[in-house]
Design an enzyme around this catalytic site. Structure first.
Site, PDB file in Angstrom:
ATOM      1  N   GLU A 184       0.826  -1.215   0.000  1.00 19.08           N
ATOM      2  CA  GLU A 184       0.000   0.000   0.000  1.00 19.08           C
ATOM      3  C   GLU A 184       0.858   1.262   0.000  1.00 19.08           C
ATOM      4  O   GLU A 184       0.609   2.217   0.727  1.00 19.08           O
ATOM      5  CB  GLU A 184      -0.977   0.004   1.184  1.00 19.08           C
ATOM      6  N   GLY A 185       1.862   1.282  -0.853  1.00 22.08           N
ATOM      7  CA  GLY A 185       2.774   2.408  -0.940  1.00 22.08           C
ATOM      8  C   GLY A 185       4.014   2.146  -0.118  1.00 22.08           C
ATOM      9  O   GLY A 185       3.958   2.151   1.113  1.00 22.08           O
TER      10      GLY A 185
END
Length: 825
Positions: free
Chosen positions: A501-502
């Site tokens: 997620e990043g």
């Protein structure tokens, strides 16, 4: 002196007005009054006249719009239009996505902490609490993480069934569609509790309730999509996954090469208008078991079948697993944390336009949709996972450190171990507060783009630090994997949360400050919009409304930074009680520092700032620790400011203060324009850096708190699964703490007897017999020592295996390898 007095009066009036953020007209009135006083006191008349003329000139230029706009604002608008780099569509969407909550106050340099403290205390509903106490507790009791991670590399079928039957996949789906309709806080609490026993199960439950088809359909789906898919997702009839990341598009999701061409094709026996997709995705959680795939791709319409635009943009669609051409099968193997994860491929996969999420009307709006949903999902799943692991790890490691003895002393009494225990406790306290704060922000209706990035980065990074310290404290107990190991899998899984997620490096160096400095700043985005407004008059008016408060705020932050640094942040009114006021005062200083450096960095570097990732990362650290300490203090006040929690609060605060000053000093020492860094240093650090890391006495208090049953310890662990059981070794160890402490006086007496008496027995049982026989201990004390011996043995024992148990069984399923050697024998 008489000549300088009027100019000193102007400076004093300006500093006073800037500190208190008085209106310009008030400043002019105060200055005029001081100049009259100077004249009456005999100041040099020429100097007084010059000072009065300068004041009148500045006041006229700034207070009279008819003078200000053509002479000052118009040239500034022209400069900004030339200087500001054009925003890409991706950047524009990212900046316009989400809402701004309390984090916006931090960029003003004068946050209203009373506003933060006035937010309602996060609380679960009776239904949500019952779900935690019932199905979630039961699920945790059924989890055998060793079998999941080592034997099956998957959840057993009965666990999958339990999760689906109890609607764990439907927490965010509204009740009208058969879901649970829970709050973000409940979502956070559920993931936190499950993660404290198994990261594999928490990932399995978390993903369908995070970024994926359920959330996207709920927010953007057509009525038909909602009516059909949401009830099926709520009960697990459909298992969702979402395909975003690919080999050539990781954190840079907008560069996805996957594409779909608008054309006609066959669907359910009819010739319909649709999209022919080609895609290659990887790292997709739940993909191997999913029945419904959400897919991000770039949509093209070369023949103009649905409009005049050829490159429509990033679009989201729903693909049933059985769609011809979809290829799912093999799995990735994430660091011995084998949640279902794998690649998805497809070539010339045809779906009708009705499978676009939201229908044709939402074609090309996929990046907007993803940004809004990712901001919410990123606020919950990963921070809550880190919180659950840290909470359970803190309590179990504290108990272990008290029970485990070396050289006749609990290992937790050694100062080196105390340092590690203090880091574990202090960071667990901060992680817990930060993860709950972002969930509460979602429940208030915010779409917390910047706080979600802060929570994701700092919770997962601090969670990895906690896991590392736990491994150091428990030593061999941690490195020998097996059913008795409560920490090894968490240590192995820590990099997963860091990466997904990043990636954390990108989140810190680009996203937190890069997005926050524009989205959350009170004026920057307004000025950018004014500069890009095609209507010249509207742009001029908009810039005029934003520019001068911005300049005034920057001057105010410079004055406040210097004054707070000079006075040690002591001479100011602020929020908090008698104990926490000192913390809020320091945060006011750091907020002024952040706002000052933000304005100088943006003003001096402009568009180049986004390429200065080290500076952006350091200022992002300042912002993050400010937000995190606000969350910690909010939690402390929500819980009634208990005295017992003060060591945890103090450790977390002093650690963050140290990190803030370190980041500020590094930003100034390495400022891209060296002279500006030199000029800013005395404003930020008039006495040099003063914050220090938590000291030994404070660390001792935190370590002792973890090793002793008390209310603060219970509050720290609240929400973790610590019910003792066969498959919860951490819960068992934690449950032993009180008994071990009660037995310590008897143990000391017995050990003293062993050293001073002439005891002939060598083994433990015989020594106990002799001790009772000789009257050194009573029969009840003997039973107490036997129990202590048993619980100590369970605490420190590690697993061992037959060699064949450690080999992958599938290896021997292959014909060329034949039977296992033990079986062949």
């Amino acid at each position: 002196m008489s000549f300088a007095l009027p100019f000193l009066a102007i400076l004093a009036a300006g500093a006073f007005a800037a500190y208190h953020r008085l209106r310009l007209a008030v400043w002019a009135a105060i200055t005029a009054s001081l100049l009259v006083a100077c004249w009456l006191l005999g100041a040099d008349p020429v100097a007084t006249a010059i000072a009065a003329a300068l004041t009148a000139l500045v006041a006229a230029l700034l207070l009279v719009p008819a003078i200000r706009k053509p002479l000052l604002t118009a040239p500034a608008l022209g400069f900004l239009r030339k200087a500001l780099p054009p925003l890409s569509q991706t950047e524009r969407i990212a900046l316009e996505t989400g809402s701004v909550g309390f984090e916006g106050d931090l960029f003003t340099g004068k946050p209203d902490w009373n506003k933060l403290l006035a937010y309602p205390k996060p609380q679960l509903s009776a239904e949500e609490q019952a779900f935690l106490d019932g199905p979630v507790e039961e699920l945790c009791k059924r989890i055998n993480d060793w079998e999941i991670t080592h034997v099956h590399a998957d959840l057993p079928p009965e666990l999958w069934d339990f999760i689906k039957q109890n609607k764990f996949f439907g927490m965010i789906i509204p009740k009208q569609y058969g879901g649970l309709g829970f709050s973000a806080l409940a979502h956070h609490k559920v993931i936190q509790k499950i993660a404290s026993i198994s990261s594999v199960v928490s990932a399995t439950v978390g993903v369908p309730n995070s970024l994926g088809p359920g959330e996207l359909i709920n927010h953007y789906g057509t009525r038909e999509q909602k009516d059909y898919y949401l009830p099926r997702l709520a009960i697990g009839q459909e298992v969702p996954c979402f395909g975003l990341t690919g080999p050539f598009a990781g954190s840079d999701a907008t560069s996805i090469p996957d594409f779909g061409i608008v054309c006609k094709g066959e669907w359910n026996g009819a010739n319909v208008l649709g999209i022919r997709l080609t895609f290659d995705k990887r790292y997709i959680t739940l993909a191997p078991v999913s029945t419904l795939i959400g897919l991000a791709f770039r949509m093209y319409d070369p023949d103009g079948l649905i409009g005049d635009t050829r490159d429509i943009g990033i679009t989201l669609a729903l693909l049933p697993r059985e769609t011809p051409g979809v290829d799912i099968g093999r799995r990735h193997f994430p660091l011995n944390s084998p949640f279902q994860n794998g690649p998805i491929h497809g070539k010339d996969v045809f779906i009708p336009l009705s499978q676009l999420i939201g229908g044709v009307e939402m074609a090309g709006k996929g990046w907007n949709m993803l940004n809004e949903c990712l901001a919410v999902g990123r606020s919950i799943t990963l921070p809550s996972t880190a919180s659950g692991g840290a909470k359970a790890g803190a309590l179990v490691t504290g108990a272990y450190a008290r029970i485990r003895k070396q050289f006749g002393l609990s290992v937790g009494r050694f100062e080196g171990v105390e340092e590690a225990l203090a880091r574990i406790g202090g960071k667990a306290y901060a992680i817990s507060a930060l993860s709950q704060a972002t969930a509460a922000a979602v429940d208030r209706g915010d779409v917390p783009s910047v706080p979600s990035a802060i929570a994701k980065y700092h919770c997962t990074s601090a969670g990895r630090d906690v896991a590392k310290d736990i491994m150091d404290v428990i030593g061999g107990k941690g490195i020998i994997l097996g059913p008795r190991n409560f920490a090894g899998r968490a240590w192995q899984a820590a990099p997963i949360a860091i990466t997904v997620e990043g990636a954390n490096i990108m989140t810190r160096s680009l996203l937190i400050f890069g997005q926050g400095s524009i989205l959350c700043h009170p004026y920057i985005l307004k000025e950018m919009r004014a500069a890009q407004d095609p209507d010249a008059k509207a742009g001029l008016d908009a810039l005029d409304a934003a520019l001068y408060p911005h300049i005034g705020g920057a001057i105010s932050n410079a004055v406040r930074s210097f004054w707070f640094g000079l006075t040690g942040s002591r001479l100011q009114a602020t929020a908090g009680d008698a104990y926490t006021k000192k913390f809020f005062r320091k945060l006011n200083r750091y907020a002024a520092n952040l706002a000052l450096l933000t304005d100088v960095s943006l003003g001096a570097l402009g568009g180049r700032l986004k390429f200065k990732e080290s500076l952006s990362g350091r200022l992002g650290d300042v912002l993050s620790h400010l937000y995190m300490m606000g969350a910690v203090l909010k939690r402390h006040h929500d819980e009634g400011c208990p005295d017992a929690d003060k060591p945890l609060l103090a450790w977390a605060f002093h650690n963050s203060a140290y990190e803030i000053e370190l980041a500020l000093s590094q930003a100034l020492r390495n400022f891209p324009i060296k002279p500006l860094g030199w000029l800013l240093w005395p404003l930020v650090f008039p006495w040099g850096r003063r914050a220090v890391a938590p000291g030994d006495r404070l660390s001792h208090r935190v370590a002792t708190l973890l090793m002793t049953p008390n209310d603060a310890r219970d509050r720290l662990g609240n929400g973790a699964f610590l019910t003792p059981g066969e498959h919860n070794p951490g819960g068992r160890i934690n449950s032993y703490l009180a008994k071990a402490i009660l037995a310590e006086p008897v143990e000391r007496k017995f050990l003293k007897a062993l050293k001073t008496k002439d005891i002939e027995a060598l083994d433990f049982a015989s020594q106990l017999d002799e001790g009772v026989r000789e009257g050194w201990i009573t029969a009840d004390e003997r039973r107490q020592l036997e129990e202590l011996h048993a619980i100590t043995l369970d605490t420190i024992t590690v697993d061992d295996f037959d060699p064949h148990e450690l080999r992958a069984a599938s290896y021997y399923d292959l014909p060329q390898h034949g039977r296992h050697p033990r079986e062949a024998a």
